[in-house]
Write a protein that holds these residues in place. Structure first.
Motif, PDB file in Angstrom:
ATOM      1  N   ALA A 265      14.631  -2.530 -28.886  1.00 44.70           N
ATOM      2  CA  ALA A 265      14.182  -3.315 -27.723  1.00 44.70           C
ATOM      3  C   ALA A 265      14.842  -2.797 -26.447  1.00 44.70           C
ATOM      4  O   ALA A 265      14.207  -2.754 -25.378  1.00 44.70           O
ATOM      5  CB  ALA A 265      14.514  -4.790 -27.934  1.00 44.70           C
ATOM      6  N   GLN A 266      16.119  -2.364 -26.571  1.00 42.24           N
ATOM      7  CA  GLN A 266      16.810  -1.820 -25.395  1.00 42.24           C
ATOM      8  C   GLN A 266      16.105  -0.567 -24.885  1.00 42.24           C
ATOM      9  O   GLN A 266      15.903  -0.392 -23.687  1.00 42.24           O
ATOM     10  CB  GLN A 266      18.240  -1.455 -25.781  1.00 42.24           C
ATOM     11  CG  GLN A 266      19.256  -2.310 -25.075  1.00 42.24           C
ATOM     12  CD  GLN A 266      20.540  -2.441 -25.867  1.00 42.24           C
ATOM     13  OE1 GLN A 266      20.797  -1.681 -26.801  1.00 42.24           O
ATOM     14  NE2 GLN A 266      21.331  -3.416 -25.497  1.00 42.24           N
ATOM     15  N   LEU A 267      15.717   0.285 -25.823  1.00 42.77           N
ATOM     16  CA  LEU A 267      15.039   1.528 -25.456  1.00 42.77           C
ATOM     17  C   LEU A 267      13.696   1.227 -24.770  1.00 42.77           C
ATOM     18  O   LEU A 267      13.356   1.817 -23.743  1.00 42.77           O
ATOM     19  CB  LEU A 267      14.809   2.356 -26.720  1.00 42.77           C
ATOM     20  CG  LEU A 267      14.201   3.724 -26.492  1.00 42.77           C
ATOM     21  CD1 LEU A 267      15.221   4.642 -25.833  1.00 42.77           C
ATOM     22  CD2 LEU A 267      13.746   4.330 -27.822  1.00 42.77           C
ATOM     23  N   VAL A 268      12.958   0.277 -25.331  1.00 41.49           N
ATOM     24  CA  VAL A 268      11.655  -0.076 -24.763  1.00 41.49           C
ATOM     25  C   VAL A 268      11.844  -0.633 -23.344  1.00 41.49           C
ATOM     26  O   VAL A 268      11.109  -0.276 -22.412  1.00 41.49           O
ATOM     27  CB  VAL A 268      10.921  -1.087 -25.671  1.00 41.49           C
ATOM     28  CG1 VAL A 268       9.676  -1.616 -25.002  1.00 41.49           C
ATOM     29  CG2 VAL A 268      10.570  -0.437 -27.001  1.00 41.49           C
ATOM     30  N   SER A 269      12.874  -1.456 -23.155  1.00 39.27           N
ATOM     31  CA  SER A 269      13.083  -2.042 -21.822  1.00 39.27           C
ATOM     32  C   SER A 269      13.414  -0.946 -20.812  1.00 39.27           C
ATOM     33  O   SER A 269      12.978  -0.996 -19.660  1.00 39.27           O
ATOM     34  CB  SER A 269      14.174  -3.114 -21.847  1.00 39.27           C
ATOM     35  OG  SER A 269      15.441  -2.529 -21.922  1.00 39.27           O
ATOM     36  N   LYS A 270      14.142   0.076 -21.253  1.00 35.01           N
ATOM     37  CA  LYS A 270      14.479   1.189 -20.355  1.00 35.01           C
ATOM     38  C   LYS A 270      13.195   1.908 -19.899  1.00 35.01           C
ATOM     39  O   LYS A 270      13.053   2.256 -18.725  1.00 35.01           O
ATOM     40  CB  LYS A 270      15.402   2.147 -21.110  1.00 35.01           C
ATOM     41  CG  LYS A 270      15.850   3.348 -20.332  1.00 35.01           C
ATOM     42  CD  LYS A 270      16.857   4.137 -21.170  1.00 35.01           C
ATOM     43  CE  LYS A 270      16.741   5.609 -21.112  1.00 35.01           C
ATOM     44  NZ  LYS A 270      15.600   6.350 -21.333  1.00 35.01           N
ATOM     45  N   HIS A 271      12.270   2.079 -20.826  1.00 34.82           N
ATOM     46  CA  HIS A 271      11.008   2.751 -20.451  1.00 34.82           C
ATOM     47  C   HIS A 271      10.178   1.884 -19.498  1.00 34.82           C
ATOM     48  O   HIS A 271       9.554   2.401 -18.572  1.00 34.82           O
ATOM     49  CB  HIS A 271      10.228   3.139 -21.711  1.00 34.82           C
ATOM     50  CG  HIS A 271      10.772   4.374 -22.352  1.00 34.82           C
ATOM     51  ND1 HIS A 271      10.230   5.621 -22.160  1.00 34.82           N
ATOM     52  CD2 HIS A 271      11.862   4.563 -23.128  1.00 34.82           C
ATOM     53  CE1 HIS A 271      10.946   6.519 -22.812  1.00 34.82           C
ATOM     54  NE2 HIS A 271      11.947   5.899 -23.420  1.00 34.82           N
TER      55      HIS A 271
END
Ligand code: NAD
Length: 298
Positions: A265-271
């Motif tokens: 989820a952290q990675l998706v939020s960064k994108h």
């Protein structure tokens, strides 16, 4: 016939309240936005000028507002829902809000002897228009039957998720999974193409294989493969980047609160943050595919 007070007649609240009218109920609507008010009036909603006016004699009060701060604002204060609600009314919040706001509204409503149920929805604007939303109910067990009856004209299925704030907990976890699945579809689609696969053939293989998901079936981020995909329409929003970022952020906040690591989820939020920093917050969330490709071309 029931009388509903409805606060928030936007993209979701507009068609949802219209379905109540179509089912023969009286709906009294409140919104700050003139366009939203006019559209609702066109669908048969009686416009009210204040929360107090909408609530007088209502059986149910439904809020469908952008964020937790808006829901708190509409509940609090001398002009708010708590000041005008009575014990006979059922209060339902269909907005996607943070866990803390949901718990606060539950606690404050219970302290006033009022019946409150969190009732977030899934199914998007098309599900709202079709009356086919999934609705997740959280609250005291004795309120669930009546809550289910009140939301039935807007939903294909109302599911009791559990006690107070369990509806919103289910919604936050569901949407986190949705956006991680979307990221997986974006990465898979781009890698497959670079490896020489025909996009249509690859999509059909995944559709009967273990990479299948709702995001892959409905939002596949490659033009010309799935009818419902925003990729066919220059990524005009069916679900905006900023609202998707909000939902993933709600999951990250809930993870911090609960001591759970959520690296995907952290990675998706960064994108999503990258797209927002490029001024693309109003575009569709499936544009998450953009920055996987060197130069950002899709
Ligand atoms: P929206 O911005 O289209 O509508 C919100 C409406 O609330 C607006 O018309 C706004 O004027 C009104 N509003 C704001 N503050 C108000 C106030 N104080 N008093 C009266 N009206 C007020 O948003 P939406 O797409 O309808 O989403 C509503 C909620 O549903 C959000 O929490 C969203 O995350 C959730 N949701 C959206 C979708 C979707 O596909 N759009 C799907 C599921 C859930």
């Amino acid at each position: 016939m029931s009388v509903y007070a409805w606060i928030g007649l936007g993209n979701m609240g507009g068609p949802m309240s219209a379905n109540l009218v179509a089912a023969g109920h009286e709906v009294r609507g409140v919104d700050l936005n003139e366009q939203a008010r006019a559209a609702a009036a066109g669908a048969g909603v009686h416009l009210a000028d204040s929360v107090a006016q909408a609530l007088a004699g209502a059986d149910a009060v439904i809020t469908m507002l952008p964020k937790g701060q808006h829901v708190r604002a509409v509940y609090e204060g001398p002009e708010g829902i708590w000041a005008h609600a009575t014990e006979s009314m059922m209060l339902l919040d269909c907005s996607t809000v943070d866990i803390e706001t949901s718990r606060y509204i539950h606690e404050q409503s219970a302290a006033r002897g009022l019946k409150f149920v969190d009732a977030p929805v899934s199914g998007g604007i098309s599900g709202a228009a079709a009356g086919s939303l999934a609705i997740m109910l959280g609250g005291a067990p004795e309120l669930m039957e009546r809550a289910g009856e009140l939301v039935a004209p807007m939903s294909a299925r109302a599911i009791v998720a559990g006690g107070p704030s369990m509806g919103i907990a289910a919604k936050i976890c569901n949407n986190m999974m949705l956006f991680i699945d979307l990221m997986a579809s974006a990465e898979g689609s781009q890698l497959a193409e670079k490896l020489g696969l025909d996009p249509q053939v690859f999509w059909e293989i995944v559709s009967v294989s273990s990479g299948r998901s709702w995001a892959q079936q409905t939002w596949y981020p490659v033009p010309g493969i799935v009818d419902t995909a925003a990729a066919n329409n220059n990524f005009e929003a069916t679900f905006r980047v900023d609202l998707a970022r909000k939902d993933v952020g709600l999951a990250l906040d809930a993870g911090t609160m609960s001591g759970i690591c959520l690296p995907a989820a952290q990675l998706v939020s960064k994108h999503f943050d990258e797209l927002i920093s490029e001024g693309l917050e109003d575009k569709d969330c499936s544009l998450i595919v953009k920055n996987l490709v060197p130069g950002g071309q899709v």
